[in-house]
Scaffold this active site. Sequence first.
Site, PDB file in Angstrom:
ATOM      1  N   SER A 110       0.807  -1.217   0.000  1.00  0.00           N
ATOM      2  CA  SER A 110       0.000   0.000   0.000  1.00  0.00           C
ATOM      3  C   SER A 110       0.841   1.268   0.000  1.00  0.00           C
ATOM      4  O   SER A 110       1.939   1.304   0.578  1.00  0.00           O
ATOM      5  CB  SER A 110      -0.908   0.016   1.232  1.00  0.00           C
ATOM      6  OG  SER A 110      -1.577   1.261   1.364  1.00  0.00           O
ATOM      7  N   TYR A 133      -2.431   0.621   9.906  1.00  0.00           N
ATOM      8  CA  TYR A 133      -2.619  -0.082   8.637  1.00  0.00           C
ATOM      9  C   TYR A 133      -1.353   0.028   7.778  1.00  0.00           C
ATOM     10  O   TYR A 133      -0.819  -0.975   7.296  1.00  0.00           O
ATOM     11  CB  TYR A 133      -3.822   0.489   7.880  1.00  0.00           C
ATOM     12  CG  TYR A 133      -3.908  -0.007   6.449  1.00  0.00           C
ATOM     13  CD1 TYR A 133      -4.322  -1.308   6.179  1.00  0.00           C
ATOM     14  CD2 TYR A 133      -3.548   0.811   5.376  1.00  0.00           C
ATOM     15  CE1 TYR A 133      -4.370  -1.781   4.868  1.00  0.00           C
ATOM     16  CE2 TYR A 133      -3.603   0.352   4.069  1.00  0.00           C
ATOM     17  CZ  TYR A 133      -4.020  -0.942   3.823  1.00  0.00           C
ATOM     18  OH  TYR A 133      -4.056  -1.408   2.530  1.00  0.00           O
ATOM     19  N   LYS A 172     -17.558  -1.636   0.087  1.00  0.00           N
ATOM     20  CA  LYS A 172     -16.524  -1.259   1.051  1.00  0.00           C
ATOM     21  C   LYS A 172     -17.011  -0.212   2.048  1.00  0.00           C
ATOM     22  O   LYS A 172     -16.315   0.108   3.009  1.00  0.00           O
ATOM     23  CB  LYS A 172     -15.292  -0.718   0.324  1.00  0.00           C
ATOM     24  CG  LYS A 172     -14.512  -1.768  -0.440  1.00  0.00           C
ATOM     25  CD  LYS A 172     -13.218  -1.202  -0.996  1.00  0.00           C
ATOM     26  CE  LYS A 172     -12.214  -0.901   0.086  1.00  0.00           C
ATOM     27  NZ  LYS A 172     -10.917  -0.448  -0.444  1.00  0.00           N
TER      28      LYS A 172
END
Length: 304
Positions: A110, A133, A172
């Site tokens: 990411s 994250y 999502k």
Amino acid sequence: MKVLITGGAGFIGSNLALTLQKNYEVVVLDDFFSGHFKNLIGFEGDIISESILDVDLNQFKDVDVIFHQAAITDTTVSDQRLMMKINTEGFKRFLNFAIENNTTFIYASSAATYGNAPAPQKEEDAGKPNNIYGFSKWICDCIAKRCMEKYPDAHIVGLRYFNVFGPREQFKGKMASMVWQLMKQMLEGKRPRIFKWGEQKRDQVYVKDIVNINLLAMKAKESCIVNAGTGRAVSFNHIIEVLNSILGFEYEPEYIDNPYEEFYQNHTEADLTKAKKYLGYKPKWTFEDAVKDYVEWLKKNNYI
């Protein structure tokens, strides 16, 4: 050839599954915690509904390629232990299995690993993430790099996704792209809300380009970790301009304060030098054409 897609009922995983099944035998692994069965309408392969932490990996010894997409992608999750357990420990489990069985391993990293690194972000700029994250993904990258050095014959490719949007993201919820969030507000008759003054920029990459770079990763001549974006940053104001044009609206944005300003990424833009060098990747979709294609898909499938 047989491929396994972890997180295959999620946004990117399902797009991969539906594309790959045209040429390969595909198995989807998903616990359906955040994935959705409707993403897999049209999929005809096998589906295993178990957690990446518990599933018996021995059943995948005949798999040639693993696309590891499974992760907690909600960046607002503050449970650090849970995030690390799912994202990092789950990743490590499948990576080790792939190395032991000489299986190609392609995984989702990411742009969150860059934190506030200046744009355009280059792969070597990563390592100072702003949230747990991004940290969980950064540690995955570190583990992958060590394995690449220790096992030079292994086939490991990490793809640092930037802001992906497109078909099958609507499940999502709050973590769907700004393109979907703003479009949804406009379709509901509301002025689109963005942070002051809308000049924050993101590398908005169409999911069809993300599928393509995953396919290219299967043929990588050497292991690598590369950016997966467009190389072009798009402002929030421009997103609204494009949506107005395509949807036939004339909404003015409603500017609101940014409560995350202290650690907010104001400008993300992928440097694609290594993606081109190692994978031969070149994005096919301009932002404007991608949004138009996306809207047509949503209309065709009665989502708008």
